[in-house]
Motif scaffolding. Structure first.
Motif, PDB file in Angstrom:
ATOM      1  N   ALA A   1      -8.247   7.364  -4.280  1.00 11.59           N
ATOM      2  CA  ALA A   1      -7.577   6.087  -4.520  1.00 11.59           C
ATOM      3  C   ALA A   1      -7.274   5.365  -3.209  1.00 11.59           C
ATOM      4  O   ALA A   1      -7.457   4.148  -3.093  1.00 11.59           O
ATOM      5  N   MET A   2      -6.830   6.119  -2.216  1.00 10.54           N
ATOM      6  CA  MET A   2      -6.521   5.494  -0.921  1.00 10.54           C
ATOM      7  C   MET A   2      -7.787   5.048  -0.196  1.00 10.54           C
ATOM      8  O   MET A   2      -7.806   4.007   0.470  1.00 10.54           O
TER       9      MET A   2
ATOM     10  N   GLY B   1       0.813  -1.208   0.000  1.00  5.96           N
ATOM     11  CA  GLY B   1       0.000   0.000   0.000  1.00  5.96           C
ATOM     12  C   GLY B   1       0.850   1.263   0.000  1.00  5.96           C
ATOM     13  O   GLY B   1       0.544   2.233  -0.698  1.00  5.96           O
TER      14      GLY B   1
ATOM     15  N   THR C   1       0.528  -7.223 -11.625  1.00 10.77           N
ATOM     16  CA  THR C   1       0.630  -5.777 -11.498  1.00 10.77           C
ATOM     17  C   THR C   1       1.372  -5.174 -12.681  1.00 10.77           C
ATOM     18  O   THR C   1       0.967  -4.146 -13.240  1.00 10.77           O
TER      19      THR C   1
ATOM     20  N   SER D   1      -6.385  -1.782 -10.602  1.00  5.71           N
ATOM     21  CA  SER D   1      -5.191  -2.393 -10.002  1.00  5.71           C
ATOM     22  C   SER D   1      -5.564  -3.466  -8.988  1.00  5.71           C
ATOM     23  O   SER D   1      -4.960  -4.546  -8.962  1.00  5.71           O
ATOM     24  N   THR D   2      -6.577  -3.188  -8.172  1.00  2.00           N
ATOM     25  CA  THR D   2      -7.002  -4.166  -7.170  1.00  2.00           C
ATOM     26  C   THR D   2      -7.596  -5.399  -7.823  1.00  2.00           C
ATOM     27  O   THR D   2      -7.322  -6.535  -7.414  1.00  2.00           O
TER      28      THR D   2
ATOM     29  N   SER E   1       2.419   1.733  -3.446  1.00  2.00           N
ATOM     30  CA  SER E   1       1.427   2.248  -4.387  1.00  2.00           C
ATOM     31  C   SER E   1       1.097   3.707  -4.083  1.00  2.00           C
ATOM     32  O   SER E   1       0.887   4.510  -5.001  1.00  2.00           O
TER      33      SER E   1
ATOM     34  N   THR F   1      -7.426   2.659  -8.638  1.00  2.00           N
ATOM     35  CA  THR F   1      -7.413   1.630  -7.591  1.00  2.00           C
ATOM     36  C   THR F   1      -8.266   0.426  -7.978  1.00  2.00           C
ATOM     37  O   THR F   1      -7.888  -0.721  -7.708  1.00  2.00           O
TER      38      THR F   1
ATOM     39  N   GLY G   1      -9.365   1.883  -1.862  1.00  2.00           N
ATOM     40  CA  GLY G   1      -8.619   0.667  -1.589  1.00  2.00           C
ATOM     41  C   GLY G   1      -9.077  -0.066  -0.347  1.00  2.00           C
ATOM     42  O   GLY G   1      -8.745  -1.240  -0.160  1.00  2.00           O
ATOM     43  N   LYS G   2      -9.851   0.589   0.511  1.00  2.00           N
ATOM     44  CA  LYS G   2     -10.341  -0.035   1.741  1.00  2.00           C
ATOM     45  C   LYS G   2     -11.709  -0.697   1.563  1.00  2.00           C
ATOM     46  O   LYS G   2     -12.242  -1.265   2.514  1.00  2.00           O
TER      47      LYS G   2
ATOM     48  N   PRO H   1     -13.637  -3.491  -6.319  1.00  2.00           N
ATOM     49  CA  PRO H   1     -13.085  -3.192  -7.640  1.00  2.00           C
ATOM     50  C   PRO H   1     -14.151  -2.901  -8.698  1.00  2.00           C
ATOM     51  O   PRO H   1     -13.983  -2.004  -9.529  1.00  2.00           O
TER      52      PRO H   1
END
Length: 485
Positions: free
Chosen positions: A323-324, A144, A402, A386-387, A147, A383, A327-328, A335
């Protein structure tokens, strides 16, 4: 008494190695975002160069980066993360110096290509450091942070680039890489050494890599220069036909090669294939969007490079924050929601810009809210794709997944810049030209939305559900397979 390589992990903690890897990720991504601000200044310095030629300062970096990113991941396994990291950062730093002192556009483009080569080596090598040198219990948090460093580079890039170009000129964008590069080379002494080539460690397919780079390059060249050469001329047709053929040959070769240029076996997973396709179309929208924004506010509104960078910064920071946060979200639906939802927001903003661009400055009432809205969409898509790519394969193939996902986005970005170069007129002052680019980006975002709706992650069962109660204590469990979607 001389120290040995075995002492290296003791000289550098896992935290310092993570900081080193994150710094390399930051630097590689920074050179994608800041160079957009250099285009107006380059037009003044290289007065005889057309905008279509100047756009290759961005395109050539993206093409080399894309062609070599996935093979470099295999090279990190073959040669060792330490060797590849030092080689990558050394090439990147030397090429940055060559860019800064380039006397003409031709030398600048050649140096940018070499710089892309160095960046392509830095990314997988730094990721390998994160995966191998972080404690197991901290590995997810380390990924994390790695990224987040790239996201931070995208956020600060416009403002930093604007300040540097406005105060010191475009050459300062490359000079700033040199002290950081030298510092990272020094820090790389602390990376533990790994053994050389083993029986199962094969060098990546060189011919397939060349086919990929040449194919993408020819296709982008045909698109960007078709208006000048003539769309029915032999040179244009050769580029736009031969380019995809070479890409297709690379894919066919990768399907059979023991060390392929592209790990296309991952595409057998439906979710991963959709994530790659979404990343490709997102690259078309993202790269063209970021560059046309700089060109629009400098050409139509008369902004300086500093003002243009500051105008782009709020949206970039919004993208980082979103984005952060995204991600949670739970992986079962996160996604899909992020990619499809972000695509809807970005497409809607693009269509609005495509039909309402004013010919005079309206920052607070127009540009700021729409820029923030676009940032929400970009952060969510970044995100989300990528996730989805990472979670749709087994943890052992995370690095390859990735890299391939980033490759898809870079190829899309190179094509997006090529399309922008051929759509925008030589004078780059017509509002209609900018509106067309936003329309193209919006349409690409619609495709991202459609692909995002298909991103479904099937998580492996929990240990309690997967393990029979009466399992003998010494019996080994079978690793969970890749999620099949």
């Amino acid at each position: 008494m001389a120290t040995t390589d075995a002492d290296a992990p003791q000289r550098r903690s896992a935290a310092s190695l993570l900081l080193l890897a994150s710094g390399a990720s930051f630097l590689a991504v920074l050179d994608v975002t800041v160079v957009n601000l250099a285009i107006p200044d380059l037009r003044e310095d290289f007065t005889g160069s057309a905008f279509k030629d100047l756009s290759w300062v961005i395109t050539i970096y993206a093409i080399v980066f894309a062609a070599l990113l996935a093979p470099a991941g295999r090279l990190a396994d073959a040669l060792g993360r330490r060797t590849l990291f030092i080689a990558g950062i050394s090439v990147f730093t030397a090429a940055s110096l060559a860019c800064a002192v380039s006397p003409d556009l031709g030398i600048l483009l050649a140096a940018r290509a070499v710089q892309g080569l160095g960046a392509a080596a830095m990314i997988p090598a730094s990721l390998a450091i994160v995966l191998m040198d972080s404690p197991a219990e901290r590995r997810r948090a380390a990924i994390g942070q790695w990224s987040a460093a790239a996201a931070l580079a995208a956020a600060v890039g416009p403002a930093l680039g604007g300040v540097l170009v406005d105060v010191f000129g475009w050459r300062s964008l490359f000079l700033i890489n040199i002290p950081f590069g030298l510092f990272f080379i020094y820090g790389a002494i602390g990376i533990p050494r790994t053994t050389g080539l083993g029986t199962e460690r094969k060098l990546p397919d060189l011919l397939g890599t060349i086919m990929l780079g040449a194919g993408v390059g020819l296709f982008c060249l045909g698109i960007s220069k078709g208006g000048d050469w003539g769309w029915s001329e032999a040179s244009t047709l050769i580029c736009v036909i031969l380019g995809p053929i070479l890409i297709g040959l690379c894919l066919l070769r990768s399907a059979k090669h023991p060390a392929p240029a592209l790990e296309i076996s991952l595409w057998r997973n439906r979710t991963f294939a959709l994530a790659n396709a979404a990343a490709f179309f997102y690259g078309i929208a993202l790269f063209s969007w970021l560059l046309v924004g700089v060109l629009y506010v400098t050409q139509a509104w008369g902004y300086s490079e500093l003002e243009a960078g500051l105008a782009m910064t709020p949206g970039a920071f919004m993208a980082t924050i979103v984005a952060m946060r995204v991600g949670k979200l739970p992986p079962s639906y996160g996604p899909r929601l992020a990619t499809a939802g972000g695509g809807i927001i970005l497409a809607g903003t693009g269509f609005l810009l495509a039909f309402t661009l004013p010919d005079h400055g309206m920052f607070l009432a127009y540009w700021l809210p729409l820029g923030m809205l676009a940032g929400v969409g970009m952060g969510a898509i970044t995100t989300g794709t990528s996730t989805a790519a990472a979670l749709s394969v087994s943890p052992l193939r995370f690095a390859g997944a990735t890299g391939l996902n980033q490759t898809a986005r870079q190829i899309g970005g190179a094509i997006g810049i090529a399309v922008l170069a051929t759509v925008i007129s030589g004078g780059i002052s017509e509002i209609a030209d900018f509106e067309r680019i936003y329309l193209i980006a919006a349409c690409a975002s619609v495709v991202v939305t459609a692909l995002g709706l298909g991103l479904t992650i099937k998580l492996p069962p929990t240990p309690a559900a997967a393990t029979p109660p009466a399992q003998p204590a010494g019996e080994q469990k079978t690793p969970a397979p890749d999620a099949a979607n």
